[in-house]
Scaffold this active site. Structure first.
Site, PDB file in Angstrom:
ATOM      1  N   ASP A  13       0.815  -1.220   0.000  1.00 51.70           N
ATOM      2  CA  ASP A  13       0.000   0.000   0.000  1.00 51.70           C
ATOM      3  C   ASP A  13       0.850   1.273   0.000  1.00 51.70           C
ATOM      4  OD1 ASP A  13      -2.280  -1.665   0.251  1.00 51.70           O
ATOM      5  OD2 ASP A  13      -1.899  -1.797   2.401  1.00 51.70           O
ATOM      6  N   LYS A  16       2.224   2.318  -5.079  1.00 53.40           N
ATOM      7  CA  LYS A  16       2.965   1.882  -6.268  1.00 53.40           C
ATOM      8  C   LYS A  16       2.179   2.141  -7.541  1.00 53.40           C
ATOM      9  CE  LYS A  16       3.272  -2.259  -4.504  1.00 53.40           C
ATOM     10  NZ  LYS A  16       2.817  -2.002  -3.128  1.00 53.40           N
ATOM     11  N   GLY A  40      -4.321  -4.085  -4.476  1.00 57.16           N
ATOM     12  CA  GLY A  40      -5.304  -3.105  -4.933  1.00 57.16           C
ATOM     13  C   GLY A  40      -4.551  -1.846  -5.272  1.00 57.16           C
ATOM     14  N   HIS A  41      -4.215  -1.679  -6.544  1.00 57.43           N
ATOM     15  CA  HIS A  41      -3.399  -0.532  -6.959  1.00 57.43           C
ATOM     16  C   HIS A  41      -4.302   0.595  -7.421  1.00 57.43           C
ATOM     17  CE1 HIS A  41       0.291  -3.361  -7.535  1.00 57.43           C
ATOM     18  NE2 HIS A  41      -0.102  -3.225  -6.282  1.00 57.43           N
ATOM     19  N   GLN A 222       2.197  -5.805  -3.149  1.00 64.81           N
ATOM     20  CA  GLN A 222       2.527  -5.892  -1.715  1.00 64.81           C
ATOM     21  C   GLN A 222       3.870  -5.168  -1.455  1.00 64.81           C
ATOM     22  OE1 GLN A 222       1.566  -9.269  -3.180  1.00 64.81           O
ATOM     23  NE2 GLN A 222      -0.446  -8.427  -2.911  1.00 64.81           N
ATOM     24  N   THR A 237       2.715 -12.399   2.904  1.00 61.13           N
ATOM     25  CA  THR A 237       1.899 -13.001   1.858  1.00 61.13           C
ATOM     26  C   THR A 237       2.626 -14.257   1.354  1.00 61.13           C
ATOM     27  OG1 THR A 237       0.585 -12.553  -0.118  1.00 61.13           O
ATOM     28  CG2 THR A 237       2.816 -11.599  -0.059  1.00 61.13           C
TER      29      THR A 237
HETATM   30  P1  IMP Z   1      -2.797 -12.705   1.658  1.00 60.93           P
HETATM   31  O1  IMP Z   1      -1.827 -12.153   0.675  1.00 60.93           O
HETATM   32  O2  IMP Z   1      -4.224 -12.428   1.329  1.00 60.93           O
HETATM   33  O3  IMP Z   1      -2.545 -14.152   1.958  1.00 60.93           O
HETATM   34  O4  IMP Z   1      -2.550 -11.943   3.057  1.00 60.93           O
HETATM   35  C1  IMP Z   1      -1.361 -12.104   3.828  1.00 60.93           C
HETATM   36  C2  IMP Z   1      -0.945 -10.799   4.471  1.00 60.93           C
HETATM   37  O5  IMP Z   1      -0.534  -9.879   3.478  1.00 60.93           O
HETATM   38  C3  IMP Z   1      -2.073 -10.085   5.228  1.00 60.93           C
HETATM   39  O6  IMP Z   1      -1.504  -9.415   6.338  1.00 60.93           O
HETATM   40  C4  IMP Z   1      -2.597  -9.074   4.236  1.00 60.93           C
HETATM   41  O7  IMP Z   1      -3.206  -7.976   4.859  1.00 60.93           O
HETATM   42  C5  IMP Z   1      -1.298  -8.678   3.556  1.00 60.93           C
HETATM   43  N1  IMP Z   1      -1.502  -8.183   2.189  1.00 60.93           N
HETATM   44  C6  IMP Z   1      -1.757  -8.913   1.081  1.00 60.93           C
HETATM   45  N2  IMP Z   1      -1.848  -8.124   0.012  1.00 60.93           N
HETATM   46  C7  IMP Z   1      -1.646  -6.879   0.436  1.00 60.93           C
HETATM   47  C8  IMP Z   1      -1.574  -5.627  -0.232  1.00 60.93           C
HETATM   48  O8  IMP Z   1      -1.726  -5.498  -1.447  1.00 60.93           O
HETATM   49  N3  IMP Z   1      -1.320  -4.549   0.560  1.00 60.93           N
HETATM   50  C9  IMP Z   1      -1.109  -4.643   1.894  1.00 60.93           C
HETATM   51  N4  IMP Z   1      -1.147  -5.805   2.548  1.00 60.93           N
HETATM   52  C10 IMP Z   1      -1.406  -6.914   1.840  1.00 60.93           C
END
Ligand code: IMP
Length: 426
Positions: A13, A16, A40-41, A222, A237
């Site tokens: 977040d 990017k 979510g860009h 991420q 992640t």
């Molecule tokens: P997952 O990627 O859905 O498995 O989530 C694993 C961890 O990564 C969690 O803490 C999510 O909140 C975090 N996460 C996954 N994608 C994003 C992102 O695009 N931005 C911020 N945090 C993320």
């Protein structure tokens, strides 16, 4: 020729999307190489807001190509919605603008169900999009790839094989509902028909284009601290978010990458569980959240907020090979008397300047701060570094000294033009 990787230098977040959108004007192709619709860009163009979960952020330029690489995990229903929405708004008129790697792994409905069920047992705070379970299948060699969707016989066989095991796991271990083959088969074959025109051997496409001298931008999702190897494991992640994965995740070699840019917010945020040394659980944190609109663009969850953390950014610089940094959302700090920068962690009385691998140690770390004066001035209209208030300049210069890396771009608002470009990153 110069190919660049853009990665998040914190916990995701970082903004990017805006930086990728800004730099797309200098390149020919934008490639997503990892993650999925957990990302979510956000891009704001002429007052209109776009949030891309899967489609690379370069898509708003009609003459640029976008590739979803093999390293991504793809939820085809989400992609089709994104394509439909874009077409409605007058973008993606030429189907040839978008390509999906044949080798991209699919997220299936059982991945989502497993993801959300497991969160009830061990909470990581995932996005619930099935990301982890889809990557697990890829590594266990039972994943289903985009190319499999284009052959009914192959897809049916793989789905049946998978469901015979997933259903046992869902019902007996997780106490969840099972799936019928028919529940998934028709829907996914239909997705396959709609996506077929975009499916290519994108590693080959990239190779040919690079040979012709075309410039490529690899768009990370991420952030470094969410990297499965180098982040705050297990609160990460399930992919490698670091720049090195641009190669494996898109099917090119390291000699084809020439620079790496890290994107960092002027403060720090994190979504989900896990250690966060500079987190502010007070009114200052709330003020950053409100001013920065720090609510997840994928899940809407409030983001945890804190001061800029040099230890975190230096960790990212090292593991990514970052050569230049973009600082985003500087304007969010416009209204603070004092601004702090974390320069080290005090753990058991000793000061550390690197992120410890032990989560227990990280949880015990107390940030060591330097305090600077705020600037209490609106900076959205500023386009030159020298026009920034003195205290804002001092803040950035101090960060630059502490991270030992040039800041080449500063974002002072959400619009493409609300940016100070100190040096063309390419
Ligand atoms: P997952 O990627 O859905 O498995 O989530 C694993 C961890 O990564 C969690 O803490 C999510 O909140 C975090 N996460 C996954 N994608 C994003 C992102 O695009 N931005 C911020 N945090 C993320």
């Amino acid at each position: 020729m110069s190919n660049i990787v853009i990665v998040g230098a914190q916990w995701g977040d970082e903004g990017k999307g805006k930086i990728v959108d800004l730099l797309t004007q200098y390149v020919d192709i934008v490639v997503r190489f990892q993650g999925g619709n957990n990302a979510g860009h956000t891009i704001v163009l002429k007052g209109e807001k776009f949030i891309f979960h899967l489609i690379p952020s370069g898509i708003l330029y009609k003459d640029k190509k976008c590739i979803i690489g093999n390293g991504v995990v793809l939820d085809p229903g989400v992609l089709i919605e994104e394509i439909t929405e874009l077409k409605k708004k007058g973008y993606l008129k030429e189907d040839s603008q978008l390509m999906i790697s044949e080798g991209t792994h699919l997220i299936l409905p059982y991945h989502r169900r497993i993801d959300t069920a497991r969160e009830k047992i061990f909470k990581i705070g995932t996005t619930g999009r099935g990301i982890g379970p889809a990557y697990e299948d890829k590594m266990a060699r039972c994943g289903v790839r985009v190319i499999d969707l284009l052959d009914e016989g192959v897809f049916r066989r793989k789905l049946e094989e998978n469901l015979s095991q997933k259903n046992l796991y869902l019902v007996q271990v997780l106490k969840e509902r099972s799936f019928e083959v028919s529940e998934i088969l028709e829907e996914y074959l239909n997705f396959g028909k709609q996506l077929k025109k975009y499916v290519k051997d994108t590693s080959l496409v990239l190779y040919e284009e690079i040979k012709k001298g075309k410039q490529i931008l690899f768009e990370g999702a991420q952030g470094a601290l969410l990297d499965v190897d180098h982040g705050t494991y297990p609160y990460v992640t399930s992919s490698n978010t670091v720049a090195g994965n641009a190669c494996a995740g898109s099917g090119i070699g390291p000699t084809m990458i020439h620079s790496v840019m890290g994107v960092a917010k002027a403060y720090t945020t994190r979504v989900g569980e896990g250690p966060f040394p500079t987190e502010l659980r007070d009114r200052v944190g709330d003020k950053i959240r409100e001013r920065g609109g720090e609510f997840g663009s994928t899940t809407g969850r409030p983001r945890r907020c804190g001061w800029f953390d040099v230890v975190v950014v230096n960790h990212s610089i090292r593991i990514n090979g970052i050569g230049q940094v973009a600082i985003t959302k500087l304007d969010v700090l416009n209204d603070f008397e004092k601004i702090k920068i974390c320069v080290g962690y005090r753990i058991n009385g000793k000061v550390f300047h690197h992120v410890p691998s032990s989560i227990e140690m990280l949880n015990r770390s107390e940030p060591v701060y330097e305090e600077l004066s705020g600037w209490k001035t609106e900076i959205k209209g500023t386009r030159d570094f020298s026009d920034l208030p003195q205290n804002a300049q001092r803040y950035l210069q101090r960060i630059e000294e502490l991270i030992g890396t040039k800041i080449t771009v500063i974002s002072v608002g959400s619009e493409r033009n609300e940016t100070i470009v100190i040096r063309n990153p390419l």
